[in-house]
Scaffold this motif. Sequence first.
Motif, short mmCIF file in Angstrom:
data_model
loop_
_atom_site.label_atom_id
_atom_site.label_comp_id
_atom_site.label_asym_id
_atom_site.label_seq_id
_atom_site.Cartn_x
_atom_site.Cartn_y
_atom_site.Cartn_z
N VAL A 1 38.03 50.60 40.22
CA VAL A 1 36.82 49.79 40.36
C VAL A 1 37.25 48.33 40.49
O VAL A 1 37.97 47.81 39.63
N ASP A 2 36.84 47.68 41.58
CA ASP A 2 37.25 46.28 41.79
C ASP A 2 36.29 45.34 41.06
O ASP A 2 35.29 45.78 40.48
N PRO A 3 36.58 44.04 41.03
CA PRO A 3 35.74 43.09 40.28
C PRO A 3 34.28 43.04 40.73
O PRO A 3 33.41 42.62 39.96
N GLU B 1 42.16 37.23 37.82
CA GLU B 1 42.04 35.90 37.22
C GLU B 1 42.53 34.90 38.24
O GLU B 1 43.71 34.85 38.57
N ARG B 2 41.63 34.08 38.76
CA ARG B 2 42.01 33.08 39.76
C ARG B 2 42.06 31.70 39.13
O ARG B 2 41.23 31.36 38.28
N GLN B 3 43.01 30.91 39.58
CA GLN B 3 43.13 29.53 39.12
C GLN B 3 42.13 28.69 39.91
O GLN B 3 42.03 28.82 41.13
N ASN B 4 41.39 27.85 39.22
CA ASN B 4 40.47 26.92 39.90
C ASN B 4 41.26 25.71 40.35
O ASN B 4 41.94 25.07 39.56
N ASN B 5 41.20 25.41 41.63
CA ASN B 5 41.87 24.22 42.16
C ASN B 5 40.98 23.01 41.98
O ASN B 5 39.80 23.05 42.31
#
Length: 85
Positions: free
Chosen positions: A18-20, A80-84
């Motif tokens: 199951v993806d996000p 989990e992505r880093q916010n630029n």
Amino acid sequence: MQLHSRQKLITCACVEVVDPRGNRNEMKLRFWNGKNGKPVFVLNSGWLQLVRDNNLEAGVDCMLWSFRMGSKLCFALDVERQNNP
């Protein structure tokens, strides 16, 4: 299902990932004994499509959680992505 490939026993199980976004993806989980007898696990038969659909790329941290729905083995992908700035 079990296959013999290059003198290693390969076992395969059908799983659901199951993806996000909540999309369900049928995949195959393959595992075998690698070097020094350490187990190797690989999700395939749909993994590349999941990567494309979720814009995953090198450097993105992901966690894979396992759970069962009835007797079926499933995984949930958490990205989990880093916010630029």
